[in-house]
Design a protein around this motif. Structure first.
Motif, PDB file in Angstrom:
ATOM      1  N   VAL A  74       5.549  13.043  -2.417  1.00 55.24           N
ATOM      2  CA  VAL A  74       5.285  12.553  -1.058  1.00 55.24           C
ATOM      3  C   VAL A  74       3.888  11.929  -1.002  1.00 55.24           C
ATOM      4  CG1 VAL A  74       4.876  13.247   1.348  1.00 55.24           C
ATOM      5  CG2 VAL A  74       6.839  14.172   0.110  1.00 55.24           C
ATOM      6  N   THR A  75       3.799  10.740  -0.439  1.00 54.51           N
ATOM      7  CA  THR A  75       2.510  10.066  -0.255  1.00 54.51           C
ATOM      8  C   THR A  75       2.099  10.140   1.212  1.00 54.51           C
ATOM      9  OG1 THR A  75       3.025   8.481  -2.013  1.00 54.51           O
ATOM     10  CG2 THR A  75       1.264   7.868  -0.483  1.00 54.51           C
ATOM     11  N   LYS A 117      -7.741  18.116  -0.983  1.00 54.07           N
ATOM     12  CA  LYS A 117      -7.359  17.461  -2.239  1.00 54.07           C
ATOM     13  C   LYS A 117      -6.246  18.224  -2.944  1.00 54.07           C
ATOM     14  CE  LYS A 117     -11.616  14.963  -3.170  1.00 54.07           C
ATOM     15  NZ  LYS A 117     -12.412  14.377  -4.240  1.00 54.07           N
ATOM     16  N   GLU A 118      -6.321  19.548  -2.892  1.00 51.65           N
ATOM     17  CA  GLU A 118      -5.253  20.373  -3.491  1.00 51.65           C
ATOM     18  C   GLU A 118      -3.924  20.092  -2.805  1.00 51.65           C
ATOM     19  OE1 GLU A 118      -6.056  24.571  -3.627  1.00 51.65           O
ATOM     20  OE2 GLU A 118      -7.878  24.278  -4.825  1.00 51.65           O
ATOM     21  N   ARG A 119      -3.969  20.004  -1.479  1.00 52.34           N
ATOM     22  CA  ARG A 119      -2.748  19.762  -0.701  1.00 52.34           C
ATOM     23  C   ARG A 119      -2.170  18.373  -1.009  1.00 52.34           C
ATOM     24  NH1 ARG A 119       2.007  20.605   1.243  1.00 52.34           N
ATOM     25  NH2 ARG A 119       2.394  19.964   3.397  1.00 52.34           N
ATOM     26  N   ILE A 120      -3.034  17.355  -1.068  1.00 52.30           N
ATOM     27  CA  ILE A 120      -2.583  15.991  -1.346  1.00 52.30           C
ATOM     28  C   ILE A 120      -2.031  15.888  -2.768  1.00 52.30           C
ATOM     29  CG2 ILE A 120      -3.389  13.594  -1.621  1.00 52.30           C
ATOM     30  CD1 ILE A 120      -5.363  14.222   0.743  1.00 52.30           C
ATOM     31  N   LEU A 121      -2.684  16.582  -3.695  1.00 53.51           N
ATOM     32  CA  LEU A 121      -2.220  16.607  -5.088  1.00 53.51           C
ATOM     33  C   LEU A 121      -0.861  17.293  -5.189  1.00 53.51           C
ATOM     34  CD1 LEU A 121      -3.497  15.597  -7.736  1.00 53.51           C
ATOM     35  CD2 LEU A 121      -4.319  17.922  -8.147  1.00 53.51           C
ATOM     36  N   ASP A 161     -11.241   9.619 -10.539  1.00 48.06           N
ATOM     37  CA  ASP A 161     -10.980   8.338  -9.870  1.00 48.06           C
ATOM     38  C   ASP A 161      -9.901   7.513 -10.569  1.00 48.06           C
ATOM     39  OD1 ASP A 161     -11.429   6.897  -7.618  1.00 48.06           O
ATOM     40  OD2 ASP A 161     -13.093   5.739  -8.395  1.00 48.06           O
ATOM     41  N   SER A 162      -9.019   8.182 -11.304  1.00 50.01           N
ATOM     42  CA  SER A 162      -7.972   7.442 -12.026  1.00 50.01           C
ATOM     43  C   SER A 162      -6.698   7.297 -11.219  1.00 50.01           C
ATOM     44  CB  SER A 162      -7.655   8.161 -13.343  1.00 50.01           C
ATOM     45  OG  SER A 162      -7.109   9.437 -13.070  1.00 50.01           O
ATOM     46  N   ARG A 163      -6.615   7.993 -10.071  1.00 47.26           N
ATOM     47  CA  ARG A 163      -5.379   7.960  -9.286  1.00 47.26           C
ATOM     48  C   ARG A 163      -5.679   7.800  -7.802  1.00 47.26           C
ATOM     49  NH1 ARG A 163      -2.112  13.252 -10.650  1.00 47.26           N
ATOM     50  NH2 ARG A 163      -0.397  12.069  -9.731  1.00 47.26           N
ATOM     51  N   ASN A 164      -4.828   7.055  -7.122  1.00 47.27           N
ATOM     52  CA  ASN A 164      -4.870   6.968  -5.661  1.00 47.27           C
ATOM     53  C   ASN A 164      -3.624   7.675  -5.131  1.00 47.27           C
ATOM     54  OD1 ASN A 164      -7.245   5.429  -5.386  1.00 47.27           O
ATOM     55  ND2 ASN A 164      -6.132   3.590  -5.975  1.00 47.27           N
ATOM     56  N   LEU A 165      -3.832   8.727  -4.356  1.00 44.00           N
ATOM     57  CA  LEU A 165      -2.700   9.562  -3.932  1.00 44.00           C
ATOM     58  C   LEU A 165      -2.430   9.492  -2.433  1.00 44.00           C
ATOM     59  CD1 LEU A 165      -3.520  12.749  -6.056  1.00 44.00           C
ATOM     60  CD2 LEU A 165      -2.080  10.810  -6.671  1.00 44.00           C
ATOM     61  N   ILE A 166      -3.272   8.757  -1.709  1.00 43.56           N
ATOM     62  CA  ILE A 166      -3.110   8.677  -0.253  1.00 43.56           C
ATOM     63  C   ILE A 166      -3.372   7.237   0.188  1.00 43.56           C
ATOM     64  CG2 ILE A 166      -5.518   9.479   0.039  1.00 43.56           C
ATOM     65  CD1 ILE A 166      -4.690  10.644   2.765  1.00 43.56           C
ATOM     66  N   THR A 167      -2.543   6.740   1.100  1.00 44.25           N
ATOM     67  CA  THR A 167      -2.766   5.414   1.684  1.00 44.25           C
ATOM     68  C   THR A 167      -3.446   5.596   3.028  1.00 44.25           C
ATOM     69  OG1 THR A 167      -0.975   4.232   0.574  1.00 44.25           O
ATOM     70  CG2 THR A 167      -1.575   3.455   2.759  1.00 44.25           C
ATOM     71  N   THR A 168      -4.522   4.854   3.251  1.00 44.91           N
ATOM     72  CA  THR A 168      -5.271   4.948   4.506  1.00 44.91           C
ATOM     73  C   THR A 168      -5.356   3.575   5.153  1.00 44.91           C
ATOM     74  OG1 THR A 168      -6.634   6.698   3.536  1.00 44.91           O
ATOM     75  CG2 THR A 168      -7.424   5.711   5.582  1.00 44.91           C
ATOM     76  N   LEU A 176       0.813  -1.226   0.000  1.00 45.79           N
ATOM     77  CA  LEU A 176       0.000   0.000   0.000  1.00 45.79           C
ATOM     78  C   LEU A 176       0.844   1.272   0.000  1.00 45.79           C
ATOM     79  CD1 LEU A 176      -3.154  -0.665   2.220  1.00 45.79           C
ATOM     80  CD2 LEU A 176      -2.853  -0.861  -0.242  1.00 45.79           C
ATOM     81  N   LEU A 177       2.131   1.135   0.221  1.00 44.40           N
ATOM     82  CA  LEU A 177       3.018   2.293   0.064  1.00 44.40           C
ATOM     83  C   LEU A 177       3.289   2.518  -1.415  1.00 44.40           C
ATOM     84  CD1 LEU A 177       5.730   1.825   2.850  1.00 44.40           C
ATOM     85  CD2 LEU A 177       3.754   3.352   2.896  1.00 44.40           C
TER      86      LEU A 177
END
Length: 265
Positions: A121-122, A109-113, A150-157, A37-38
């Motif tokens: 950074v993830t 979302k802007e910050r995560i992007l 929904d084409s990208r996953n940018l955060i692991t939870t 998941l990393l």
């Protein structure tokens, strides 16, 4: 703590201060899935009885992460409204949390992007005690995770909680979230006698214990009373040590262990 000094220990065995986690292979599966998941961000679900070592295992896995590649965010206060949960995430990410959910989501979302595209950074968001999250958080979290159609996953939870959390997420209203969970793991208590003995001996040695503290019969008392849960075993040991010090004992006889177990009931 005077009790620990009396027994020549640096910290309480099986307590939160212990850095060396015992693993006879049971955590290797978690470690492997954690790495998955990393490299391919998504949602992980980790459940287990209270005191089985879920948080300790994840804390151990995150300590070695490169801070230039991963931003670890830990949240354990979950018994709030969904907006409060996102506001807490915003503060951890250095975003001024808006009171309006729509604006709050946009800013997050802007910050995560920005972290993903400009800093590589993830974020790794660990939500502990996740069984207490409000139902509307479970319902709309998949929508929050929707980046670029929904084409990208940018955060692991990682959703971490009691066993009933897995059952909750099987319900129809949470199907969208359930379908996004890529890793599902449950940590089990250390019930087998040899494994439990190895766990306790490792904890005592790591804490600095130089001599035999407990007889085999005492180890069995602790195993049965703790039901194989490391935290509960640690509580029994520490309580027994507190009872042993006034008696001038440098070991934990069965009678003292029985007394400690009775006090913790």
């Amino acid at each position: 703590m005077m009790v620990l000094q009396h027994f020549g220990l640096r910290y309480a065995p099986l307590g939160k201060a212990g850095l060396e986690i015992w693993d006879d292979g049971a955590l290797a599966h978690l470690s492997e899935r954690f790495q998955w998941l990393l490299h391919s961000p998504g949602i992980g679900l980790l459940t287990g009885e209270p005191g089985v070592g879920k948080t300790a295992a994840l804390r151990n896995l995150t300590t070695s992460l490169n801070p230039h590649r991963y931003k670890v965010l830990y949240q354990s206060e979950t018994d709030f409204g969904r907006v409060d949960i996102y506001r807490s995430l915003a503060r951890d990410l250095g975003v001024e949390p808006s009171y309006r959910r729509a604006q709050l989501w946009r800013d997050l979302k802007e910050r995560i992007l920005d972290l993903a595209e400009n800093q590589q950074v993830t974020p790794v968001w660990i939500i502990d005690e996740a069984q207490n999250l409000p139902p509307d958080f479970f319902r709309d979290f998949p929508a929050f995770l929707n980046f670029a159609f929904d084409s990208r996953n940018l955060i692991t939870t990682w959703l971490v909680g009691h066993p009933q959390l897995a059952q909750t997420l099987e319900r129809v209203p949470y199907a969208a979230l359930s379908s996004r969970i890529q890793v599902r793991l449950r940590l089990q208590p250390v019930l087998e006698r040899e494994r439990f003995t190895a766990l306790v001996q490792h904890a005592l040695k790591s804490a600095g214990c130089q001599h035999t503290l407990i007889a085999d019969s005492g180890m069995e008392l602790v195993r049965q009373a703790s039901k194989g849960l490391p935290r509960q075993a640690g509580n029994i040991l520490l309580t027994a040590m507190r009872l042993a010090v006034p008696k001038g004992l440098n070991h934990l006889p069965d009678e003292i262990l029985r007394q400690a177990i009775e006090e913790l009931r």
